[in-house]
Scaffold this motif. Structure first.
Motif, PDB file in Angstrom:
ATOM      1  N   HIS A 222     -11.757  -6.695 -11.128  1.00  0.00           N
ATOM      2  CA  HIS A 222     -11.713  -8.029 -10.013  1.00  0.00           C
ATOM      3  C   HIS A 222     -10.385  -8.663 -10.016  1.00  0.00           C
ATOM      4  CE1 HIS A 222     -15.899  -7.422  -9.061  1.00  0.00           C
ATOM      5  NE2 HIS A 222     -16.272  -7.256 -10.202  1.00  0.00           N
ATOM      6  N   THR A 223      -9.316  -8.012 -10.452  1.00  0.00           N
ATOM      7  CA  THR A 223      -8.165  -8.326 -10.167  1.00  0.00           C
ATOM      8  C   THR A 223      -7.523  -8.404  -8.605  1.00  0.00           C
ATOM      9  OG1 THR A 223      -7.071  -7.455 -12.111  1.00  0.00           O
ATOM     10  CG2 THR A 223      -5.649  -7.719 -10.415  1.00  0.00           C
ATOM     11  N   THR A 224      -6.878  -9.580  -8.328  1.00  0.00           N
ATOM     12  CA  THR A 224      -6.465  -9.687  -6.664  1.00  0.00           C
ATOM     13  C   THR A 224      -5.749  -8.600  -6.285  1.00  0.00           C
ATOM     14  OG1 THR A 224      -5.772 -11.336  -5.184  1.00  0.00           O
ATOM     15  CG2 THR A 224      -5.240 -11.474  -7.518  1.00  0.00           C
ATOM     16  N   ARG A 225      -6.186  -7.684  -5.759  1.00  0.00           N
ATOM     17  CA  ARG A 225      -5.135  -6.490  -5.153  1.00  0.00           C
ATOM     18  C   ARG A 225      -4.579  -7.343  -4.058  1.00  0.00           C
ATOM     19  NH1 ARG A 225     -10.008  -3.140  -6.207  1.00  0.00           N
ATOM     20  NH2 ARG A 225      -9.223  -1.089  -7.077  1.00  0.00           N
ATOM     21  N   ALA A 226      -5.164  -8.193  -3.139  1.00  0.00           N
ATOM     22  CA  ALA A 226      -4.502  -8.810  -2.089  1.00  0.00           C
ATOM     23  C   ALA A 226      -3.185  -9.494  -2.184  1.00  0.00           C
ATOM     24  CB  ALA A 226      -5.702  -9.687  -1.502  1.00  0.00           C
ATOM     25  N   LEU A 227      -3.192 -10.078  -3.538  1.00  0.00           N
ATOM     26  CA  LEU A 227      -1.938 -10.827  -3.801  1.00  0.00           C
ATOM     27  C   LEU A 227      -0.758  -9.637  -4.045  1.00  0.00           C
ATOM     28  CD1 LEU A 227      -3.029 -13.888  -5.484  1.00  0.00           C
ATOM     29  CD2 LEU A 227      -2.146 -13.686  -3.142  1.00  0.00           C
ATOM     30  N   SER A 228      -1.186  -8.521  -4.263  1.00  0.00           N
ATOM     31  CA  SER A 228      -0.003  -7.639  -4.723  1.00  0.00           C
ATOM     32  C   SER A 228       0.891  -7.214  -3.179  1.00  0.00           C
ATOM     33  CB  SER A 228      -0.408  -6.106  -5.022  1.00  0.00           C
ATOM     34  OG  SER A 228      -1.109  -6.257  -6.287  1.00  0.00           O
ATOM     35  N   THR A 229       1.974  -6.656  -3.395  1.00  0.00           N
ATOM     36  CA  THR A 229       2.586  -5.997  -2.267  1.00  0.00           C
ATOM     37  C   THR A 229       2.179  -4.603  -2.144  1.00  0.00           C
ATOM     38  OG1 THR A 229       4.751  -7.271  -2.599  1.00  0.00           O
ATOM     39  CG2 THR A 229       4.804  -5.162  -1.409  1.00  0.00           C
ATOM     40  N   ASN A 230       1.151  -4.299  -1.192  1.00  0.00           N
ATOM     41  CA  ASN A 230       0.567  -3.334  -1.086  1.00  0.00           C
ATOM     42  C   ASN A 230       1.270  -2.261  -0.130  1.00  0.00           C
ATOM     43  OD1 ASN A 230      -2.241  -3.725  -2.584  1.00  0.00           O
ATOM     44  ND2 ASN A 230      -2.184  -5.668  -1.014  1.00  0.00           N
ATOM     45  N   HIS A 231       1.423  -1.105  -0.639  1.00  0.00           N
ATOM     46  CA  HIS A 231       1.969   0.066  -0.082  1.00  0.00           C
ATOM     47  C   HIS A 231       0.866   1.192   0.510  1.00  0.00           C
ATOM     48  CE1 HIS A 231       5.112  -1.866  -2.461  1.00  0.00           C
ATOM     49  NE2 HIS A 231       6.244  -1.153  -1.996  1.00  0.00           N
ATOM     50  N   PHE A 232       0.912   1.543   1.499  1.00  0.00           N
ATOM     51  CA  PHE A 232       0.151   2.705   2.010  1.00  0.00           C
ATOM     52  C   PHE A 232       1.119   3.920   2.205  1.00  0.00           C
ATOM     53  CE2 PHE A 232      -2.400  -0.664   2.614  1.00  0.00           C
ATOM     54  CZ  PHE A 232      -3.926  -0.455   2.262  1.00  0.00           C
ATOM     55  N   CYS A 233       0.860   4.812   1.300  1.00  0.00           N
ATOM     56  CA  CYS A 233       1.970   5.892   1.216  1.00  0.00           C
ATOM     57  C   CYS A 233       1.647   7.230   2.125  1.00  0.00           C
ATOM     58  CB  CYS A 233       2.305   6.061  -0.120  1.00  0.00           C
ATOM     59  SG  CYS A 233       2.824   4.633  -1.172  1.00  0.00           S
ATOM     60  N   TYR A 234       2.690   7.788   2.884  1.00  0.00           N
ATOM     61  CA  TYR A 234       2.573   8.794   3.673  1.00  0.00           C
ATOM     62  C   TYR A 234       3.761   9.556   3.551  1.00  0.00           C
ATOM     63  CZ  TYR A 234      -1.383   6.389   5.161  1.00  0.00           C
ATOM     64  OH  TYR A 234      -2.815   5.730   5.348  1.00  0.00           O
ATOM     65  N   ALA A 235       3.776  10.908   3.781  1.00  0.00           N
ATOM     66  CA  ALA A 235       4.863  11.889   3.635  1.00  0.00           C
ATOM     67  C   ALA A 235       5.931  11.304   4.922  1.00  0.00           C
ATOM     68  CB  ALA A 235       4.445  13.363   3.857  1.00  0.00           C
ATOM     69  N   GLY A 236       6.903  10.922   4.536  1.00  0.00           N
ATOM     70  CA  GLY A 236       8.117  10.300   5.192  1.00  0.00           C
ATOM     71  C   GLY A 236       8.153   8.801   5.814  1.00  0.00           C
ATOM     72  N   TYR A 237       6.898   8.329   5.538  1.00  0.00           N
ATOM     73  CA  TYR A 237       6.876   6.651   5.665  1.00  0.00           C
ATOM     74  C   TYR A 237       5.885   6.079   5.124  1.00  0.00           C
ATOM     75  CZ  TYR A 237       2.650   7.922   8.545  1.00  0.00           C
ATOM     76  OH  TYR A 237       1.269   8.108   8.837  1.00  0.00           O
ATOM     77  N   TRP A 238       5.798   4.707   5.014  1.00  0.00           N
ATOM     78  CA  TRP A 238       4.984   3.843   4.291  1.00  0.00           C
ATOM     79  C   TRP A 238       4.624   2.464   5.115  1.00  0.00           C
ATOM     80  CZ3 TRP A 238       6.758  -0.783   2.113  1.00  0.00           C
ATOM     81  CH2 TRP A 238       8.145  -0.996   2.209  1.00  0.00           C
ATOM     82  N   ILE A 239       3.381   1.884   4.676  1.00  0.00           N
ATOM     83  CA  ILE A 239       3.209   0.613   5.346  1.00  0.00           C
ATOM     84  C   ILE A 239       2.712  -0.387   4.370  1.00  0.00           C
ATOM     85  CG2 ILE A 239       1.222  -0.251   6.698  1.00  0.00           C
ATOM     86  CD1 ILE A 239       0.641   2.657   8.058  1.00  0.00           C
ATOM     87  N   TRP A 240       3.544  -1.857   4.724  1.00  0.00           N
ATOM     88  CA  TRP A 240       3.202  -2.675   3.982  1.00  0.00           C
ATOM     89  C   TRP A 240       2.399  -3.699   4.266  1.00  0.00           C
ATOM     90  CZ3 TRP A 240       8.467  -3.424   6.071  1.00  0.00           C
ATOM     91  CH2 TRP A 240       8.540  -4.722   6.922  1.00  0.00           C
ATOM     92  N   PHE A 241       1.548  -4.442   3.397  1.00  0.00           N
ATOM     93  CA  PHE A 241       0.723  -5.564   3.340  1.00  0.00           C
ATOM     94  C   PHE A 241       1.085  -6.577   2.551  1.00  0.00           C
ATOM     95  CE2 PHE A 241      -1.777  -2.978   6.046  1.00  0.00           C
ATOM     96  CZ  PHE A 241      -2.743  -3.728   6.697  1.00  0.00           C
ATOM     97  N   ILE A 242       1.723  -7.665   2.912  1.00  0.00           N
ATOM     98  CA  ILE A 242       2.193  -8.787   1.954  1.00  0.00           C
ATOM     99  C   ILE A 242       1.498 -10.206   2.357  1.00  0.00           C
ATOM    100  CG2 ILE A 242       4.353 -10.220   1.130  1.00  0.00           C
ATOM    101  CD1 ILE A 242       5.936  -7.768   1.842  1.00  0.00           C
TER     102      ILE A 242
END
Length: 530
Positions: A222-242
């Motif tokens: 139950h660590t707060t994942r939402a407060l991380s710098t979240n990276h969704f990772c793909y071949a050649g690109y990535w998406i951030w949620f901050i």
């Protein structure tokens, strides 16, 4: 004509932080800051990592302010998807923390921070000018006759009135359109690392810490994942949620130029691209876009950070590498520390030639070393197996080499800086070799159809093994201890890559550190896949 010791062109993050630093470290010097824009707005670069956080709290005394007005960051977090981009969030393989990070960092509301810094600086005695455009800058030579110090001159347009100024030092913090960058032809296009980005701030993003997946929440204790710098990772690109304070979330896409879709330069195309990914679309299901921006190319270099004639470029007026590990504010910390040190020493009468050259060479080394984490490597980002090794390598080296030395202020110790510069060739060679190993492993998995095989259902890869922090950052460590840790990091990384390519039971024989820095060595020679 108005005269000032230090003129700072630009009141964004880099310029305002430098003004505060100069008032704290050299309060006898007069400082004027000139900011063109009257309004502060959302900006990318919201996430800090450990060097920047040390700078903000230890150097600038902003610890209480940051915890009160911004969000603590729960480290870096990486999610991996299947080839169809349809994996539910709770089924994605994940690299992150199930607990608090070893060292603090923050998620910054840049608009709030920059506005507050301008106000703090004005209260601290900085001559702050907002809505002021600097023109006609004429740089003086390093020395004049009879040992006098010539002054730089410029004009300021403010409230439909013009004023003439002179300054002993000029620091350009005016961003990508840098005044000195254009005037001195400092800007060097980055040919080897072509990446583009689009971003926006959203309201109403779903809270991943309130997800309808109890086992997934419990997996991270139950660590707060939402407060991380979240990276969704793909071949050649990535998406951030901050996340930002006030219920706003920064979301962006960064892609290798070969995969960039120019439709992302428009709000509709940007949102359409995001929603191609099931987990991202789920997070944005009820979200509304607040603003939008894009750059066709992110990375660029500078020919110099500091000049003998008492000038400097900092922040985005200097250079930018890549946003993946949020290094922008780290570079601001290093640049500002060095220019503040040069200003203090020069105004006290110390000869600056050797120190200026050493500091400039050090920052170029740091830029080159950082670039080797990204250049040609975006193709590796979408495989959990490769990124498990890469995230460990990149972060463990950061703690062992860069954050640790920053915490001991070795970047301001001329003897230590010279020592680092003497080692730059083997350091950069070893990093190039490792970059090639990541590429070789990624291409082997792709060739054999295994690139995405562990991207779903592996669970959470957590903690010390994921990021490799050291417990004694800032403590006195002898060079053999640092080198021994580097050898451990390189060998552990190569072991992970060997297992990814040849199987979990594949034998790996540790290598000595000197072999890592052999030019042309192939760590994964004869790559094959099990």
């Amino acid at each position: 004509m108005k005269n000032v010791d230090v003129a700072i062109i630009g009141g964004g993050l880099a310029g305002s932080l430098l003004a505060r630093q100069l008032r704290r470290q050299s309060p006898h010097l007069s400082v004027a800051l000139f900011e063109r824009d009257r309004e502060r707005s959302f900006k990318v670069g919201e996430s800090t990592v450990e060097i920047a956080t040390s700078y903000l709290t230890r150097r600038l005394g902003l610890s209480t302010y940051l915890y009160h007005h911004h969000l603590p960051k729960n480290g870096l977090r990486f999610f991996f998807d299947d080839a169809a981009k349809q994996t539910p969030l709770e089924e994605m393989s994940e690299i992150g923390l199930a607990g608090l990070p070893t060292y603090p960092s923050f998620q910054l509301d840049r608009a709030r921070l920059e506005a507050d810094l301008l106000e703090m600086n004005a209260e601290d005695g900085v001559d702050v000018h907002v809505g002021a455009r600097v023109t006609g800058l004429t740089l003086a030579p390093a020395e004049a006759s009879a040992g006098t110090t010539p002054k730089h001159t410029f004009q300021v347009r403010e409230d439909d009135a013009d004023s003439a100024w002179s300054a002993r030092w000029v620091v350009d913090a005016s961003g990508r359109g840098g005044v000195l960058g254009r005037q001195l032809e400092l800007r060097v296009p980055e040919r080897g690392h072509r990446v583009a980005a689009a971003w926006g701030r959203f309201e109403g993003v779903r809270d991943m810490d309130d997800w309808a997946a109890p086992e997934w929440l419990a997996r991270a204790r139950h660590t707060t994942r939402a407060l991380s710098t979240n990276h969704f990772c793909y071949a050649g690109y990535w998406i951030w949620f901050i996340p930002l304070r006030g219920g706003v979330t920064s979301v962006g896409i960064v892609a290798d130029a070969a995969q960039w879709n120019r439709a992302c330069h428009e709000p509709e195309g940007f949102q359409e691209k995001l929603r191609e990914h099931r987990a991202v679309a789920d997070l944005l299901e009820e979200a509304g876009l607040v603003d939008h921006g894009a750059f066709a190319q992110l990375a660029f270099r500078t020919r110099r950070f500091f000049g003998d004639a008492r000038w400097a470029v900092v922040g985005d007026a200097a250079a930018f590498v890549d946003p993946f590990y949020s290094p922008g504010s780290d570079f601001i910390a290093l640049e500002n520390d060095m220019v503040a040190d040069l200003i203090a020493r020069e105004t006290a009468g110390e000869a600056m030639g050797e120190r200026t050259e050493a500091y400039d060479a050090f920052l170029k080394l740091r830029f080159d070393a950082a670039m080797l984490l990204y250049e040609g490597l975006y193709e590796t980002f979408g495989s959990y197996e490769i990124m498990r090794a890469k995230v460990f390598f990149d972060c463990a080296c950061y703690y062992n080499l860069w954050f640790d030395t920053y915490a001991r202020d070795e970047h301001l110790d001329l003897r230590k800086v010279r020592g680092t510069l003497r080692r730059q060739r083997p350091v950069l060679t070893a990093m190039r070799n490792m970059a090639q190993a990541f590429t070789d492993a990624s291409r082997s998995l792709t060739t054999h159809g295994h690139y995405h095989r562990q991207n779903r259902g592996i669970g959470l890869h957590d903690g010390q093994d994921a990021f490799g922090p050291i417990a004694d950052v800032g403590a006195k460590r002898r060079r053999p201890i640092v080198d021994r840790r580097s050898e451990e990091v390189f060998n552990r990384t190569l072991e992970l890559l060997t297992q990814a390519v040849r199987g979990e039971d594949a034998p790996y024989v540790p290598r000595p550190m000197w072999e890592m820095a052999d030019e042309g060595v192939a760590f994964l020679n004869g790559v094959g896949a099990h």
